[in-house]
Motif scaffolding. Sequence first.
Motif, PDB file in Angstrom:
ATOM      1  N   UNK A 252       0.842  -1.198   0.000  1.00 36.21           N
ATOM      2  CA  UNK A 252       0.000   0.000   0.000  1.00 36.21           C
ATOM      3  C   UNK A 252       0.873   1.242   0.000  1.00 36.21           C
ATOM      4  N   UNK A 253       0.425   2.272  -0.712  1.00 39.19           N
ATOM      5  CA  UNK A 253       0.967   3.624  -0.583  1.00 39.19           C
ATOM      6  C   UNK A 253      -0.134   4.493  -0.002  1.00 39.19           C
ATOM      7  N   UNK A 254       0.105   5.039   1.192  1.00 37.92           N
ATOM      8  CA  UNK A 254      -0.899   5.840   1.884  1.00 37.92           C
ATOM      9  C   UNK A 254      -0.224   7.047   2.510  1.00 37.92           C
ATOM     10  N   UNK A 255      -0.866   8.208   2.386  1.00 33.63           N
ATOM     11  CA  UNK A 255      -0.247   9.449   2.846  1.00 33.63           C
ATOM     12  C   UNK A 255      -0.250   9.582   4.354  1.00 33.63           C
ATOM     13  N   UNK A 256      -1.258   9.020   5.025  1.00 37.16           N
ATOM     14  CA  UNK A 256      -1.338   9.157   6.477  1.00 37.16           C
ATOM     15  C   UNK A 256      -2.079   7.960   7.060  1.00 37.16           C
ATOM     16  N   UNK A 257      -2.267   8.010   8.361  1.00 42.40           N
ATOM     17  CA  UNK A 257      -2.885   6.886   9.049  1.00 42.40           C
ATOM     18  C   UNK A 257      -4.325   6.667   8.612  1.00 42.40           C
ATOM     19  N   UNK A 258      -5.068   7.759   8.451  1.00 42.41           N
ATOM     20  CA  UNK A 258      -6.476   7.622   8.057  1.00 42.41           C
ATOM     21  C   UNK A 258      -6.610   6.945   6.694  1.00 42.41           C
ATOM     22  N   UNK A 259      -5.811   7.382   5.723  1.00 39.89           N
ATOM     23  CA  UNK A 259      -5.863   6.770   4.401  1.00 39.89           C
ATOM     24  C   UNK A 259      -5.403   5.319   4.449  1.00 39.89           C
ATOM     25  N   UNK A 260      -4.416   5.035   5.274  1.00 33.72           N
ATOM     26  CA  UNK A 260      -3.917   3.671   5.386  1.00 33.72           C
ATOM     27  C   UNK A 260      -5.000   2.737   5.915  1.00 33.72           C
ATOM     28  N   UNK A 261      -5.658   3.145   7.018  1.00 39.20           N
ATOM     29  CA  UNK A 261      -6.690   2.295   7.603  1.00 39.20           C
ATOM     30  C   UNK A 261      -7.873   2.119   6.650  1.00 39.20           C
ATOM     31  N   UNK A 262      -8.205   3.170   5.908  1.00 37.99           N
ATOM     32  CA  UNK A 262      -9.288   3.069   4.931  1.00 37.99           C
ATOM     33  C   UNK A 262      -8.933   2.059   3.838  1.00 37.99           C
ATOM     34  N   UNK A 263      -7.682   2.069   3.407  1.00 41.25           N
ATOM     35  CA  UNK A 263      -7.251   1.172   2.330  1.00 41.25           C
ATOM     36  C   UNK A 263      -7.189  -0.278   2.786  1.00 41.25           C
ATOM     37  N   UNK A 264      -6.854  -0.498   4.056  1.00 45.15           N
ATOM     38  CA  UNK A 264      -6.667  -1.860   4.552  1.00 45.15           C
ATOM     39  C   UNK A 264      -7.972  -2.558   4.912  1.00 45.15           C
ATOM     40  N   UNK A 265      -9.064  -1.832   4.975  1.00 46.65           N
ATOM     41  CA  UNK A 265     -10.339  -2.412   5.397  1.00 46.65           C
ATOM     42  C   UNK A 265     -10.716  -3.607   4.517  1.00 46.65           C
ATOM     43  N   UNK A 266     -10.993  -4.723   5.159  1.00 43.43           N
ATOM     44  CA  UNK A 266     -11.445  -5.907   4.446  1.00 43.43           C
ATOM     45  C   UNK A 266     -10.347  -6.804   3.922  1.00 43.43           C
ATOM     46  N   UNK A 267      -9.079  -6.395   3.997  1.00 46.38           N
ATOM     47  CA  UNK A 267      -7.993  -7.249   3.517  1.00 46.38           C
ATOM     48  C   UNK A 267      -7.822  -8.461   4.434  1.00 46.38           C
ATOM     49  N   UNK A 268      -7.418  -9.551   3.846  1.00 49.06           N
ATOM     50  CA  UNK A 268      -7.185 -10.783   4.594  1.00 49.06           C
ATOM     51  C   UNK A 268      -5.696 -11.089   4.609  1.00 49.06           C
ATOM     52  N   UNK A 269      -5.166 -11.345   5.795  1.00 48.26           N
ATOM     53  CA  UNK A 269      -3.756 -11.668   5.936  1.00 48.26           C
ATOM     54  C   UNK A 269      -3.634 -13.056   6.560  1.00 48.26           C
ATOM     55  N   UNK A 270      -2.549 -13.717   6.256  1.00 50.08           N
ATOM     56  CA  UNK A 270      -2.281 -15.050   6.778  1.00 50.08           C
ATOM     57  C   UNK A 270      -1.171 -14.955   7.823  1.00 50.08           C
ATOM     58  N   UNK A 271      -1.442 -15.448   9.012  1.00 53.34           N
ATOM     59  CA  UNK A 271      -0.487 -15.385  10.107  1.00 53.34           C
ATOM     60  C   UNK A 271       0.470 -16.567  10.052  1.00 53.34           C
ATOM     61  N   UNK A 272       1.483 -16.520  10.900  1.00 50.72           N
ATOM     62  CA  UNK A 272       2.519 -17.559  10.881  1.00 50.72           C
ATOM     63  C   UNK A 272       1.984 -18.930  11.258  1.00 50.72           C
ATOM     64  N   UNK A 273       0.914 -18.966  12.065  1.00 51.67           N
ATOM     65  CA  UNK A 273       0.356 -20.258  12.471  1.00 51.67           C
ATOM     66  C   UNK A 273      -0.591 -20.836  11.426  1.00 51.67           C
ATOM     67  N   UNK A 274      -0.722 -20.155  10.274  1.00 55.99           N
ATOM     68  CA  UNK A 274      -1.554 -20.657   9.196  1.00 55.99           C
ATOM     69  C   UNK A 274      -2.974 -20.132   9.190  1.00 55.99           C
ATOM     70  N   UNK A 275      -3.382 -19.436  10.232  1.00 51.91           N
ATOM     71  CA  UNK A 275      -4.734 -18.896  10.286  1.00 51.91           C
ATOM     72  C   UNK A 275      -4.834 -17.612   9.467  1.00 51.91           C
TER      73      UNK A 275
END
Length: 441
Positions: free
Chosen positions: A189-212
């Motif tokens: 992501x390229x985001x100018x500030x925290x607000x834009x960053x959080x808006x962009x990340x909404x709904x993204x799915x990430x995979x953790x080290x334990x596989x979840x």
Amino acid sequence: MRTKILWLSLLVALSLWSLVGAQADGAIYRVEVPYGLTAPATRLVSRALSEATAANAQALLIEINDGGAVMDLARPLAREVAAAHVPVVVWIGPRGTNGGAAGVLLMTAAHIAAMAPGTSVGVAQPLVDVGSSFSTTTQQQVVDDFATTLRGWQLDRSRNADWADRAARSGAIISAADAQAALPPVIDVVAADQAELLQTLAGRTVKLADGTSHQLRTVGVPVLTVGATAWETVSQLLALPTVAFLCLVLAALALGLELSAPGVTVPGVGGLVLLIAALYGLWEAQVRPLAIIALLGGLVLLCAEPLVLAHGGLAAGGLVLLVLGALWLNDPGHNPGLAVAPLALVGTVVLVGAAMAALVGLALSVRRRRPLTGLEALVGQTAEVRERIDPDGMIFVNGALWRAWSDRGPFEVGEFVRIGGVAELRMYVLPLEVTNTAPAV
């Protein structure tokens, strides 16, 4: 009726449980790295990660404002981030920030890598520096293992692994725009500030080290900042080589002032506190030990100048040691981005040089100044002859009679003479018209 009350109670309990659960695991934790990844900063980030994990937070947001790093500490922290049980987002910003080595390590380890427009990340030298005492095979193996680790993290996040490999082996710097445009991208992501960053990340799915897998909820959720305590803030500042170096120089000036005027106490106590603070900061910054010895040697010479008054010789030697120690203080292979700022170094040389020049000049002027008390204060004064001097006699000066002698006489009673010197309570006298003085015998 009882059944309705029971169902209503159960419904209220479920609502409260869901509300408490939403509040417990709904927050986003945030921590800043404003002074680089030094020892105190890595401890702060590790604490923030522990708190976010214990609170079952939505994510931990790590904001990097300075890319300096102590690599021996940053690498274990990156592994801790990669193995985190909560999503970790690393953002480099604001505009103009260079994420440096800290940015490379934490971004590749993080589940989400983000940068602000106009920022960059990376350093020009390899991220792993193996000592020359190891064999070539061992050095290559260490580099390969580290590069493989970075590649693995990037591949797990579907990001560009080749760039991470190049950064580990030879060094690489990339801007936010180029990092996003690469195929595959270096960052998410390229985001100018925290607000834009959080808006962009909404709904993204990430995979953790334990596989979840974990779907991010970043809109409308509270952001809790894990702030540094007062001691943690002071420790981070002292761990900057520039700050530690300035504390050391100020300690030298304060201790020198105390030695030149014993009994004042305040400069001595202040100098001792600054010296302890500087040594603590240099220890936390993990700088070269021999450079610290050079700095301490310079401090000793600067403090000795007011005592010895070597016409600036000791002060000049102390300045040379301070400059050499400051330039050699940081090992760019182990602590990239944490060198003493050139402006601070130049300013220190000018300040200390001027202070020592003024101190030496003052001391020399005091030495040349005519004594105001004691027998030496009588030299140059006019005296009245009370007993004929030929070659010995008596004179009267400053309300007292003194034995006198002269090889310029004889001088009769009532004449006025000039005192040219004193030895063993005998005054050497000259005619008034003679201005030069001769050494007393």
